[in-house]
Design a protein around this motif. Structure first.
Motif: not given
Length: 716
Positions: A224, A685, A705
């Motif tokens: 992320g 994310d 992510g």
């Protein structure tokens, strides 16, 4: 009782194990030709818990059925079966987001993985790269039995997961196609990857047929924070990054004698090839890509083939007969891994650490479902015989053996008796006896550099070892009314030790020869106690359960010593599933599980330490979801996935696993006589620590992510 997701939770306390009623109880279809009431939807039927078809409501234990509609919807988010299991099955740990099942446990214990009732486990050398390589495009439904069970033999101390493949369609040929793209939004160009699946099905005057072929490519993966994730974050297990996978399934069948008999041939192949670009740096927090150290070993591969021949006879003289012969030809090559201060427990043999596992398994399963109404109304027995022959080796790439070559024959007989003495009660009980004959060849355990020390080679004398176990179960379901039932169960499961792993570690720290009889581990016998309640009324569905799982011997892998310790253990937990239809379009639901485990590290009978993270990850997991069907045919599913933290002393070390919260979205819409699907994993994310991957070696590993998937499917 028709429970939409067929969750049948797990349990706490004492009581009685797996029951399936065969008599005149609420679990049966008692409609007659004189019944003028409108037809109702029949509840799900499960084979896995009993080896014969039974209504889910007749099982006195925790059961989950994931149907084809749910599988299809989840494919828009992820093609990894472990992701689906972690959302739908209380007690199954979070997915570690790799091809390996390392540290993915079921109620803190092992899981037996079946495909159409045939085990995919490799018990003589317990490696975990199984679930994530199963092609969901082949699967009609997934049947899950929570808790210890021996109904299919060795390995199911935590539960059984049975992947049931699709059936052929009736009539003229049916052709299905699906294609899609997946990418991480952090770097679409370097992560964009295609997938496609083709399906052909139908029948003619001679036989019915089904063929499914699937191909998928993966590229770089990112967390992320936009950082690239390692290609091998779990020390030699591999991952999805920079790999190609191919799966093929062919089924040919024929019904005869007025459809009372059927013969079916199944052949499946699994191919996987991952080519890592760089080694992993385990000294960083989290583990990261070591861009200064290009990967120079062979790729990580799977090259396995499975064949099965099944014969069913519904009018067998003793009831309903099923015979299944099978062969599993398994080849798994693992990754090379670097030794470092943060990662010392790596075997290096003459500058080589990469190994390949070979397993060849032959087997026969027979099941007879016999009704004994002439003796007592509703009395029945399910019984049979199983046989398996297993040959397993593991070697380095230069041919040097990494474990002692071995072969094993197992013979088992089982019987499950069932009866419904009154309409509101069903009882089931039975036993299974299994005998194993294990033969090990003499073996020269090669010299290693291990944890920075040079260890000399050691001669290991093989021989023959015999294991035998008789395990029992007894259980009951009580129907309080038309909406609510309670169940209680006592069941036993057993697991043979990872014999190959023990021979690989034979004589560490010694210079003289070793006899296998001196290091041979013992089989683990697990007692499982469960109580639970499930119900459905109006627009509500729910399940509550609790369980205790105990064993005098364990199979805990200690990452600090690279050894398996056999100690007294106890795992306990609570699970709940709830769902409500707010209206005809909106449904809200949640899956909750909490578990913890302790062990006796001092051998005095007291449970003085917690089980390590690779057995019990963060205790609490919650999946919340909402599904909404719009007026214009757009279907939506929103998911919130929460995993708590864990900070326990396991008697050797204390490593904290952080909590994590992510959100997913799935949507599908009919388009051009097909269906267009959109999936978004980790919508926000966020950067988070994957709890199961981090627990594998107690090294922090980041999770995926944001991943966006677009998929189109159509049947012609």
């Amino acid at each position: 009782m028709n429970i939409r997701f067929a969750y049948q939770a797990s349990v706490l306390g004492l009581a009685v194990s797996l029951a399936a009623g065969a008599g005149q109880s609420r679990a049966q279809d008692t409609t007659s030709s004189e019944n003028t009431t409108p037809p109702v939807e029949l509840e799900p039927v499960i084979n896995t818990a009993t080896r014969a078809p039974r209504p889910v409501s007749a099982i006195p234990g925790s059961v989950v059925i994931i149907d084809s509609e749910q599988i299809e919807q989840q494919l828009s988010i992820s093609s990894d079966p472990a992701d689906i299991l972690s959302k739908f099955v209380p007690g199954y740990s979070s997915s570690n987001q790799t091809v390996s099942g390392s540290a993915e446990t079921f109620r803190g214990r092992g899981v037996q993985v079946l495909v159409d009732g045939v085990s995919r486990n490799t018990p003589l050398r317990n490696v975990s790269r199984i679930i994530s390589l199963i092609d969901l495009n082949q699967i009609e439904r997934i049947e899950v039995v929570n808790g210890a069970s021996s109904i299919y033999g060795n390995g199911a101390t935590g539960g059984i997961i049975n992947f049931i493949t699709k059936k052929s369609t009736d009539g003229k040929p049916s052709f299905g196609v699906s294609a899609g793209l997946r990418a991480f939004t952090a770097d679409v160009e370097d992560s964009l990857a295609p997938e496609a699946s083709l399906r052909l099905s139908g029948d003619n005057s001679h036989f019915d047929y089904l063929a499914v072929v699937t191909g998928e490519m993966t590229r770089d993966t990112f967390d992320g924070d936009g950082d690239r994730l390692p290609d091998d974050p779990l020390l030699g297990q591999g991952a999805f990054a920079n790999g190609d996978s191919y799966n093929g399934l062919v089924k040919l069948g024929r019904d005869f004698d007025n459809d009372s008999k059927r013969i079916e041939l199944t052949a499946e192949l699994t191919r996987f090839d991952q080519e890592p670009e760089f080694y992993t740096d385990y000294d960083t927090d989290p583990v990261s890509v070591d861009f200064a150290d290009p990967y120079d070993a062979k790729s990580i591969t799977e090259d396995s083939n499975y064949q099965a021949l099944k014969f069913d006879d519904k009018e067998f003289v003793l009831g309903s007969l099923s015979i299944q012969a099978f062969r599993n030809d398994i080849e798994k090559r693992f990754a090379d891994a670097r030794q470092s201060v943060a990662n010392p427990a790596v075997y290096i043999n003459r500058d080589e650490g990469q190994t390949t596992l070979l397993a060849d398994q032959l087997g026969l399963r027979t099941t007879v479902d016999t009704k004994l109404d002439s003796i007592y109304d509703s009395l029945g027995v399910t019984w049979g015989f199983d046989y398996t022959h297993d040959e397993t080796t593991q070697h380095f790439q230069d041919g040097v053996e990494a474990i002692a070559p071995m072969e094993q024959d197992s013979y088992a007989g089982f019987a499950q008796l069932e009866v419904a003495p009154v309409d509101w009660l069903q009882l089931r009980g039975g036993l299974r006896y299994e005998r194993f004959k294990l033969e090990l060849e003499d073996f020269n355990r090669p010299s290693y550099n291990f944890s920075g020390f040079d260890l000399p080679a050691v001669d290991v004398t093989g021989g023959t070892a015999t294991y035998s176990e008789t395990v029992f179960n007894i259980g009951a379901v009580v129907y309080l009314n038309d909406e609510i039932e309670v169940f209680g169960a006592f069941s036993q499961g057993y697991s043979l030790p990872d014999v190959g792993g023990f021979t690989r570690r034979a004589g560490l720290g010694t210079a003289g020869p070793v006899d296998f009889s001196d290091i041979a581990p013992e089989a683990q016998l697990v007692d499982n106690y469960e109580v639970g309640m499930r119900g459905e009324w109006e627009s509500y569905r729910g399940n509550l359960s609790a369980y205790i799982s105990e064993s005098d011997l364990g199979t805990t892998f200690d990452v600090s010593t690279n050894e398996v310790s056999q100690q007294k253990e106890r795992v306990y937990g609570f699970e709940a599933v709830g769902e409500v239809d707010v209206d005809d379009q909106l449904t809200l639901g949640s899956v909750f599980s909490w578990s913890e485990g302790k062990r006796d590290t001092e051998g005095d009978g007291d449970l003085d330490s917690y089980l390590p993270n690779n057995r019990i990850g963060p205790p609490m997991r919650i999946t919340g979801y909402a599904t909404y069907a719009t007026d214009f045919d757009l279907n939506l599913r929103f998911e919130a996935l929460y995993t708590g933290s864990r900070d326990r002393d396991d008697g050797v070390q204390q490593v904290k696993i952080d909590n994590a919260l992510t959100f997913n979205l799935a949507a599908d819409y009919p388009l051009l006589d097909g269906k267009l699907s959109l999936g978004v994993e980790n919508i926000l994310d966020v950067e988070y620590e994957n709890p199961t991957a981090s627990a594998s070696r107690n090294r922090p590993v980041n999770g995926f992510g944001r991943v966006v998937s677009l998929r189109y499917s159509r049947t012609f």
